[in-house]
Design an enzyme around this catalytic site. Sequence first.
Site, PDB file in Angstrom:
ATOM      1  N   LEU A  76      40.087  43.427  52.015  1.00 53.02           N
ATOM      2  CA  LEU A  76      38.965  42.570  52.406  1.00 53.02           C
ATOM      3  C   LEU A  76      39.231  41.785  53.692  1.00 53.02           C
ATOM      4  O   LEU A  76      38.297  41.435  54.413  1.00 53.02           O
ATOM      5  CB  LEU A  76      38.634  41.590  51.273  1.00 53.02           C
ATOM      6  CG  LEU A  76      37.879  42.159  50.073  1.00 53.02           C
ATOM      7  CD1 LEU A  76      37.907  41.172  48.916  1.00 53.02           C
ATOM      8  CD2 LEU A  76      36.442  42.500  50.453  1.00 53.02           C
ATOM      9  N   SER A  97      35.973  41.153  45.041  1.00 55.34           N
ATOM     10  CA  SER A  97      36.307  39.736  45.184  1.00 55.34           C
ATOM     11  C   SER A  97      37.327  39.413  44.104  1.00 55.34           C
ATOM     12  O   SER A  97      37.221  39.929  42.984  1.00 55.34           O
ATOM     13  CB  SER A  97      35.062  38.855  45.016  1.00 55.34           C
ATOM     14  OG  SER A  97      35.288  37.544  45.466  1.00 55.34           O
ATOM     15  N   LYS A 177      33.151  31.946  44.465  1.00 53.39           N
ATOM     16  CA  LYS A 177      31.877  32.656  44.363  1.00 53.39           C
ATOM     17  C   LYS A 177      30.750  31.876  45.035  1.00 53.39           C
ATOM     18  O   LYS A 177      29.872  32.460  45.682  1.00 53.39           O
ATOM     19  CB  LYS A 177      31.532  32.923  42.896  1.00 53.39           C
ATOM     20  CG  LYS A 177      32.516  33.818  42.153  1.00 53.39           C
ATOM     21  CD  LYS A 177      32.730  35.156  42.834  1.00 53.39           C
ATOM     22  CE  LYS A 177      31.564  36.104  42.669  1.00 53.39           C
ATOM     23  NZ  LYS A 177      31.879  37.464  43.214  1.00 53.39           N
ATOM     24  N   LEU A 202      28.653  35.362  32.172  1.00 55.89           N
ATOM     25  CA  LEU A 202      29.875  35.956  31.630  1.00 55.89           C
ATOM     26  C   LEU A 202      29.601  37.416  31.267  1.00 55.89           C
ATOM     27  O   LEU A 202      28.748  37.699  30.429  1.00 55.89           O
ATOM     28  CB  LEU A 202      30.329  35.172  30.402  1.00 55.89           C
ATOM     29  CG  LEU A 202      31.523  35.751  29.639  1.00 55.89           C
ATOM     30  CD1 LEU A 202      32.788  35.735  30.500  1.00 55.89           C
ATOM     31  CD2 LEU A 202      31.752  34.971  28.344  1.00 55.89           C
ATOM     32  N   SER A 215      37.373  38.936  31.914  1.00 57.95           N
ATOM     33  CA  SER A 215      36.412  38.422  30.930  1.00 57.95           C
ATOM     34  C   SER A 215      36.750  38.913  29.521  1.00 57.95           C
ATOM     35  O   SER A 215      36.516  38.222  28.535  1.00 57.95           O
ATOM     36  CB  SER A 215      34.978  38.808  31.309  1.00 57.95           C
ATOM     37  OG  SER A 215      34.833  40.196  31.441  1.00 57.95           O
TER      38      SER A 215
END
Length: 333
Positions: A76, A97, A177, A202, A215
């Site tokens: 990135l 990300s 974010k 989520l 998650s």
Amino acid sequence: MAAAPAVEGDNGCARGGLVCVTGGSGFIGSWLVRLLLDRGYTVHATVKNIQDEGETKHLQALDGADTRLRLFQMDLLDPASIRPAVEGVHGVFHLASPVILQPAQDPENELLQPAVEGTRNVLRAAKDCGVSRVVLVSSQTAMVPNPDWPADKVVDDDSWADVEILKKLELWYNVSKTLAEKAAWDFAGEEGLPLVVLNPSLVLGPTLTPAATPSHRLLMQLLGGQKLDMEPYYIGCVDVRDVAQSLLVLYENPSAQGRHLCLESTERLVDFIDKLANLYPEFPLHRIKEDKQGWVVRSKVGSKKLIDLGVRFTPFEKTIRDTVDCLRSKGLI
């Protein structure tokens, strides 16, 4: 490489044409790549390390991957590594990300710089290559906490998280974010780049990746009885398959503009924990005794913009059962 015939959409995006998915090996990315291949698209997917089978093997095994999927190694923070994946594509889905949900040791280098500068670098490549449309995956964590939000109003796409509060709480992923999305909107406005944004809550559901995702690990912690301080920002969850579908809908629909909150329903953390405990009484979940989320107004249509575009959300119970079944099949719980 043989490509399926492209059908031109109203917005100039070729349906079934060539698109780029950054972060294609991840939880959401791999489901999106699978959906795009199923829809006849040809896909450039980026990975961090093309030598790592944990990033590549599950993508190469997808139907259509042998003829319509090409993998690119991308950093990135290195614009030169981004350009080859974006060159010649009609659209870009920017998902890459860093996802670090535990406390970061070096927030600037681990999260903020890759998220913010990385987003600018991807958008610059998209602009320079004449891409027709960019779909950015932001997060619902870029929307809350917002102390100025009306107490009786359901959180929607107009809400922005208070970055200073997030910094005080050391919620560095949330900061990354929020700042990355703001940077994207600034770039799109200055450069005239067609941009649309998805803000998932989520994300749960089964994974195509070989390892558990951040998650999933969070869910495993909850099922194991840990108390997690998610009250400042939790407002719901969503199935990863619905996230992938929403991204495709945003790409293919020229009427889709702005931000799009993506969740099955707007709810409080106490609701989430109670439903988990009722579904899986055998797990020692830590029940919430004091609801600190009076600011969350519950709603079954928190994602009205996506619903109006035709997205139908998977019921909570199916998402959770499919997630737990997946984790069990991998021997993780």
